[in-house]
Design a protein around this motif. Structure first.
Motif, PDB file in Angstrom:
ATOM      1  N   SER A 100       1.558  -6.172   5.389  1.00 25.01           N
ATOM      2  CA  SER A 100       2.306  -7.947   5.362  1.00 25.01           C
ATOM      3  C   SER A 100       3.847  -6.909   5.469  1.00 25.01           C
ATOM      4  O   SER A 100       4.770  -7.906   6.114  1.00 25.01           O
ATOM      5  CB  SER A 100       2.643  -7.589   3.917  1.00 25.01           C
ATOM      6  N   LYS A 125      -3.513  -4.873   2.348  1.00 24.97           N
ATOM      7  CA  LYS A 125      -2.356  -6.271   2.297  1.00 24.97           C
ATOM      8  C   LYS A 125      -1.011  -5.575   2.464  1.00 24.97           C
ATOM      9  O   LYS A 125      -0.509  -6.188   3.079  1.00 24.97           O
ATOM     10  CB  LYS A 125      -3.055  -6.725   1.239  1.00 24.97           C
ATOM     11  N   GLY A 126      -0.404  -4.716   1.526  1.00 26.90           N
ATOM     12  CA  GLY A 126       1.000  -4.143   1.918  1.00 26.90           C
ATOM     13  C   GLY A 126       1.800  -4.166   3.176  1.00 26.90           C
ATOM     14  O   GLY A 126       1.986  -3.938   3.372  1.00 26.90           O
TER      15      GLY A 126
END
Length: 117
Positions: free
Chosen positions: A100, A96-97
């Motif tokens: 993003s 996810k990081g």
């Protein structure tokens, strides 16, 4: 020469749209942890790289001013994006990081291109 430069600008924008569009279409998947780096994102980043280099060369050949610091920063950001997308392209899901970060760096690259005059 202006027509050729404008064609490469259009192709550069198409590359940006592909990269950012690939990110935006998976925003919902990112919240569930199933987002992945798709081929459109990789091809968009590669298109941006090739057309960006061509644009710098064409503008310098046409004696148009080129802000080398701005271009260098944009190139560094794009290389990071391209490296991440290339390395993680075959994984089923992207962290996810990291996913993003690619979206944020792409947005930063767009803002640098449009706001830095």
């Amino acid at each position: 020469m202006d027509v050729l430069i404008n064609v490469f600008v259009a192709l550069h924008i198409i590359g940006i749209a592909s990269l950012l569009g690939g990110f935006l279409t998976q925003m919902k998947s990112m919240s569930t942890g199933t987002a992945r780096f798709g081929p459109a994102m990789l091809h968009g980043a590669l298109t941006m790289l090739v057309t960006g280099i061509a644009l710098v060369g064409l503008n310098q050949a046409d004696d148009n001013p080129v802000n080398n610091i701005k271009i260098g920063i944009k190139l560094a950001i794009l290389v990071v994006i391209l490296a991440v997308v290339y390395v993680k392209r075959d994984e089923e899901t992207a962290p996810k990081g990291l996913f993003s970060a690619v979206g944020g760096l792409t947005t930063a690259n767009i803002l640098i291109a449009t706001l830095w005059t």
